[in-house]
Design an enzyme around this catalytic site. Sequence first.
Site, PDB file in Angstrom:
ATOM      1  N   MET A  13       0.770  -1.264  -0.059  1.00 19.36           N
ATOM      2  CA  MET A  13      -0.172   0.108   0.098  1.00 19.36           C
ATOM      3  C   MET A  13       0.830   1.200  -0.027  1.00 19.36           C
ATOM      4  O   MET A  13       2.085   1.148   0.319  1.00 19.36           O
ATOM      5  CB  MET A  13      -0.965   0.161   1.300  1.00 19.36           C
ATOM      6  CG  MET A  13      -1.948  -0.967   1.279  1.00 19.36           C
ATOM      7  SD  MET A  13      -2.992  -1.220   2.659  1.00 19.36           S
ATOM      8  CE  MET A  13      -4.030   0.679   2.240  1.00 19.36           C
ATOM      9  N   LYS A  17       0.709   2.514  -6.703  1.00 19.19           N
ATOM     10  CA  LYS A  17       0.250   1.505  -7.764  1.00 19.19           C
ATOM     11  C   LYS A  17      -1.049   2.124  -8.732  1.00 19.19           C
ATOM     12  O   LYS A  17      -1.375   1.958  -9.792  1.00 19.19           O
ATOM     13  CB  LYS A  17      -0.183   0.289  -7.259  1.00 19.19           C
ATOM     14  CG  LYS A  17       0.812  -0.614  -6.240  1.00 19.19           C
ATOM     15  CD  LYS A  17       0.266  -1.861  -5.902  1.00 19.19           C
ATOM     16  CE  LYS A  17      -0.769  -1.959  -5.015  1.00 19.19           C
ATOM     17  NZ  LYS A  17      -0.540  -1.049  -3.851  1.00 19.19           N
ATOM     18  N   GLU A  83      -6.857  -3.098  -7.516  1.00 12.67           N
ATOM     19  CA  GLU A  83      -7.257  -4.115  -6.328  1.00 12.67           C
ATOM     20  C   GLU A  83      -7.378  -5.557  -6.934  1.00 12.67           C
ATOM     21  O   GLU A  83      -8.342  -6.439  -6.382  1.00 12.67           O
ATOM     22  CB  GLU A  83      -8.310  -3.692  -5.513  1.00 12.67           C
ATOM     23  CG  GLU A  83      -8.290  -2.266  -5.072  1.00 12.67           C
ATOM     24  CD  GLU A  83      -7.944  -2.201  -3.763  1.00 12.67           C
ATOM     25  OE1 GLU A  83      -7.046  -2.664  -3.165  1.00 12.67           O
ATOM     26  OE2 GLU A  83      -8.448  -1.065  -3.025  1.00 12.67           O
ATOM     27  N   GLN A  85      -6.049  -8.113  -6.499  1.00 13.55           N
ATOM     28  CA  GLN A  85      -5.929  -9.404  -5.408  1.00 13.55           C
ATOM     29  C   GLN A  85      -7.469  -9.668  -4.595  1.00 13.55           C
ATOM     30  O   GLN A  85      -7.712 -10.777  -4.012  1.00 13.55           O
ATOM     31  CB  GLN A  85      -5.031  -8.888  -4.159  1.00 13.55           C
ATOM     32  CG  GLN A  85      -5.475  -7.872  -3.161  1.00 13.55           C
ATOM     33  CD  GLN A  85      -5.417  -6.573  -3.711  1.00 13.55           C
ATOM     34  OE1 GLN A  85      -5.040  -6.458  -4.531  1.00 13.55           O
ATOM     35  NE2 GLN A  85      -5.755  -5.409  -2.771  1.00 13.55           N
ATOM     36  N   CYS A 144       9.400   3.351   4.043  1.00 12.13           N
ATOM     37  CA  CYS A 144       9.092   2.727   5.430  1.00 12.13           C
ATOM     38  C   CYS A 144       8.753   4.029   6.110  1.00 12.13           C
ATOM     39  O   CYS A 144       9.231   4.893   6.190  1.00 12.13           O
ATOM     40  CB  CYS A 144      10.519   2.045   5.922  1.00 12.13           C
ATOM     41  SG  CYS A 144      10.315   1.761   7.506  1.00 12.13           S
TER      42      CYS A 144
HETATM   43 ZN   LIG Z   1      12.593   0.787   7.942  1.00 16.28          ZN
END
Ligand SMILES: [Zn+2]
Length: 205
Positions: A13, A17, A83, A85, A144
């Site tokens: 996520m 995309k 989506e 999946q 991240c």
């Molecule tokens: Zn990290």
Amino acid sequence: MQQGVLEVIAGPMFAGKTSMLLKKARAFDAGMVLIKPSFDTRYGICEIKTHDGLAARAFNLSNTKEVLELDAIRKAKAVFFDEIQFFTDPYFSGDIIDCVRILLNRGQSVYCCGLDMNWKGECFKITSELQKIANRYVLLQAKCSICNQAAPYTYKSNGSDAKIELGAADIYEPRCPRHFPFCNDYTPENIQKDACYHQGELFEL
Ligand SMILES: [Zn+2]
């Protein structure tokens, strides 16, 4: 008739995309259709919205028969699935992989975007199956939420233990391998240290 081309855009996520999918869709103008799985079993037109503010109208469909027989989809040069999946139980019935093959055999190009893994790092079967038959597979990464490094995983920071739970930034965040609990290198100490460092960076900006 020439076989259509299959392109798959996968990743966690917040990797962009759906934005990439919508940008590709726009290049086809009227010759394309967008399809979303039907989360509430209502059939009709809905809107696809991205985290960065793009939007487009899409068909909200719940089975392969609708995908293969709807007139607007038959006439389209290219068929776009968001989506991917989730084109399975309980949101969608029928074999979506077979359905994609039929579209390709009709000469229609197919573009799909979706998650490659769930929040436990387990592969979504549909995305892996499509990867095997794709002409082009684009794997995107997010950043991240702890350290800003490339993040291939979606971490569930909130919510229930259910394997699939719909939600956005309130429940999910992107994580690198070091900050993803289901990877070997993960330790909670890493999180603490890097969280402070990350905050320091933010203050500098
Ligand atoms: Zn990290």
